[in-house]
Design a protein around this motif. Structure first.
Motif, short mmCIF file in Angstrom:
data_model
loop_
_atom_site.label_atom_id
_atom_site.label_comp_id
_atom_site.label_asym_id
_atom_site.label_seq_id
_atom_site.Cartn_x
_atom_site.Cartn_y
_atom_site.Cartn_z
N GLY A 207 -6.43 2.36 -3.49
CA GLY A 207 -7.22 3.57 -3.44
C GLY A 207 -8.15 3.65 -2.25
O GLY A 207 -9.09 4.45 -2.25
N SER A 208 -7.92 2.83 -1.24
CA SER A 208 -8.78 2.86 -0.07
C SER A 208 -8.12 3.68 1.03
O SER A 208 -7.11 4.31 0.84
CB SER A 208 -9.02 1.43 0.43
N TYR A 209 -8.75 3.65 2.20
CA TYR A 209 -8.20 4.39 3.33
C TYR A 209 -7.08 3.61 4.01
O TYR A 209 -6.32 4.16 4.78
CB TYR A 209 -9.29 4.63 4.38
N GLN A 210 -6.96 2.33 3.71
CA GLN A 210 -6.13 1.47 4.52
C GLN A 210 -4.71 1.38 4.00
O GLN A 210 -4.44 1.53 2.81
CB GLN A 210 -6.72 0.06 4.54
N LEU A 211 -3.79 1.12 4.92
CA LEU A 211 -2.41 0.80 4.59
C LEU A 211 -2.16 -0.69 4.88
O LEU A 211 -2.68 -1.23 5.84
CB LEU A 211 -1.44 1.63 5.41
N SER B 239 -1.33 -6.81 24.37
CA SER B 239 -0.66 -6.35 23.16
C SER B 239 -0.37 -4.86 23.27
O SER B 239 -0.76 -4.19 24.23
CB SER B 239 -1.56 -6.61 21.94
N MET B 240 0.31 -4.34 22.24
CA MET B 240 0.48 -2.91 22.05
C MET B 240 -0.63 -2.45 21.09
O MET B 240 -0.79 -3.04 20.01
CB MET B 240 1.85 -2.62 21.46
N TYR B 241 -1.37 -1.41 21.49
CA TYR B 241 -2.45 -0.89 20.65
C TYR B 241 -2.06 0.50 20.15
O TYR B 241 -1.68 1.37 20.93
CB TYR B 241 -3.76 -0.84 21.43
N LEU B 242 -2.18 0.68 18.85
CA LEU B 242 -1.81 1.95 18.22
C LEU B 242 -3.02 2.56 17.52
O LEU B 242 -3.74 1.88 16.80
CB LEU B 242 -0.71 1.73 17.18
N CYS B 243 -3.19 3.86 17.74
CA CYS B 243 -4.24 4.63 17.08
C CYS B 243 -3.59 5.50 16.01
O CYS B 243 -2.45 5.96 16.18
CB CYS B 243 -4.96 5.49 18.10
N ALA B 244 -4.29 5.73 14.91
CA ALA B 244 -3.76 6.58 13.84
C ALA B 244 -4.89 7.37 13.21
O ALA B 244 -6.08 7.01 13.32
CB ALA B 244 -3.06 5.73 12.76
N SER B 245 -4.52 8.47 12.54
CA SER B 245 -5.52 9.26 11.82
C SER B 245 -4.94 9.73 10.49
O SER B 245 -3.71 9.79 10.31
CB SER B 245 -5.97 10.47 12.65
N SER B 246 -5.83 10.05 9.55
CA SER B 246 -5.41 10.60 8.26
C SER B 246 -6.56 11.40 7.68
O SER B 246 -7.72 11.15 8.01
CB SER B 246 -4.96 9.50 7.29
N PRO B 247 -6.25 12.34 6.77
CA PRO B 247 -7.34 13.12 6.16
C PRO B 247 -8.03 12.32 5.08
O PRO B 247 -7.46 11.41 4.48
CB PRO B 247 -6.60 14.33 5.57
N MET B 248 -9.28 12.67 4.82
CA MET B 248 -10.05 12.01 3.77
C MET B 248 -9.58 12.48 2.39
O MET B 248 -9.42 11.67 1.47
CB MET B 248 -11.53 12.34 3.94
N PHE B 249 -9.32 13.78 2.24
CA PHE B 249 -8.97 14.32 0.94
C PHE B 249 -7.63 13.75 0.50
O PHE B 249 -6.64 13.86 1.22
CB PHE B 249 -8.91 15.85 0.99
N GLY B 250 -7.61 13.16 -0.70
CA GLY B 250 -6.37 12.55 -1.17
C GLY B 250 -5.88 11.44 -0.27
O GLY B 250 -4.67 11.24 -0.14
N SER B 251 -6.81 10.70 0.33
CA SER B 251 -6.41 9.75 1.38
C SER B 251 -5.44 8.70 0.89
O SER B 251 -4.63 8.19 1.65
CB SER B 251 -7.65 9.10 2.00
N ARG B 252 -5.51 8.40 -0.40
CA ARG B 252 -4.62 7.38 -0.92
C ARG B 252 -3.15 7.82 -0.83
O ARG B 252 -2.25 7.00 -0.73
CB ARG B 252 -4.99 7.08 -2.37
#
Lengths: 113, 115
Positions: free
Chosen positions: A97-101, B87-100
């Motif tokens: 249930g956190s933000y992380q994968l 190394s290879m560096y990767l950035c990612a984003s996701s919404p807070m709502f329903g983040s799971r």
């Protein structure tokens, strides 16, 4: 603690034959599960996701995956491999249930003409 | 479609330099992440941020810091670059709502070499 195990680091198939990439997970919570694909020198692209609705999930490019709680598995399949499917595939889990994968270490798929 | 843009695809720096990797997303996502990817080790989380000026350490934060002054931008800083940060560096984003239940959306990565 949660974890993802991709059972094969490398899978090789002939063009036109089925693809099976295996993923097992461990989680204390009801998980959300994802499959990503990464082509050389590119970022990760989402193939499909399981979020506790239907256990058979269809994704892009003909891929699908089946969530099996009793086996704690989320294997990725495709009926017929195409040369463009050659890439690295990552299984990922959100179980707490956190933000992380939590990611598996990846499976490199080779497609032989 | 969500677009996550990393400012450089390839970067070569020298040991001891201060290095900035920039990431911008255009979907108003609250959550942003920095990973490094190494062969055989998969993706490892360095830092993440769930709001402007907020940050949390991931699994391997040593030698790195981050900055999030605006919602759309998340910077990774190598304070004094070392060769083991190649190394290879990767950035990612996701919404807070329903983040799971939400996937993370990735940029194309920055391949960083420290000489």
């Amino acid at each position: 603690a949660q974890s993802v195990t991709q059972l094969d680091s490398h899978v090789s198939v002939s063009e036109g034959t089925p693809v099976l990439l295996r993923c097992n997970y461990s989680s204390s919570y009801s998980p959300s599960l994802f499959w990503y694909v990464q082509h050389p020198n590119k970022g990760l692209q989402l193939l499909l996701k399981y979020t506790s609705a239907a256990t058979l999930v269809k994704g892009i490019n003909g891929f699908e995956a089946e969530f099996k709680k009793s086996e704690t598995s989320f294997h990725l399949t495709k009926p017929s491999a195409h040369m463009s499917d050659a890439a690295e595939y990552f299984c990922a889990l959100n179980g707490a249930g956190s933000y992380q994968l939590t990611f598996g270490k990846g499976t490199k798929l080779s497609v032989i003409p | 479609d969500v677009k996550v843009t990393q400012s450089s695809r390839y970067l070569v720096k020298r040991t001891g330099e201060k290095v900035f990797l920039e990431c911008v997303q255009d979907m108003d996502h609250e959550n942003m992440f920095w990973y490094r990817q190494d062969p055989g080790l998969g993706l490892r989380l360095i830092y993440f941020s769930y709001d402007v000026k907020m940050k949390e350490k991931g699994d391997i934060p040593e030698g790195y810091s981050v900055s999030r002054e605006k919602k759309e931008r998340f910077s990774l800083i190598l304070e004094s670059a070392s060769t083991n940060q190649t190394s290879m560096y990767l950035c990612a984003s996701s919404p807070m709502f329903g983040s799971r239940y939400q996937p993370q959306h990735f940029g194309d990565g920055t391949r960083l070499s420290i000489l």
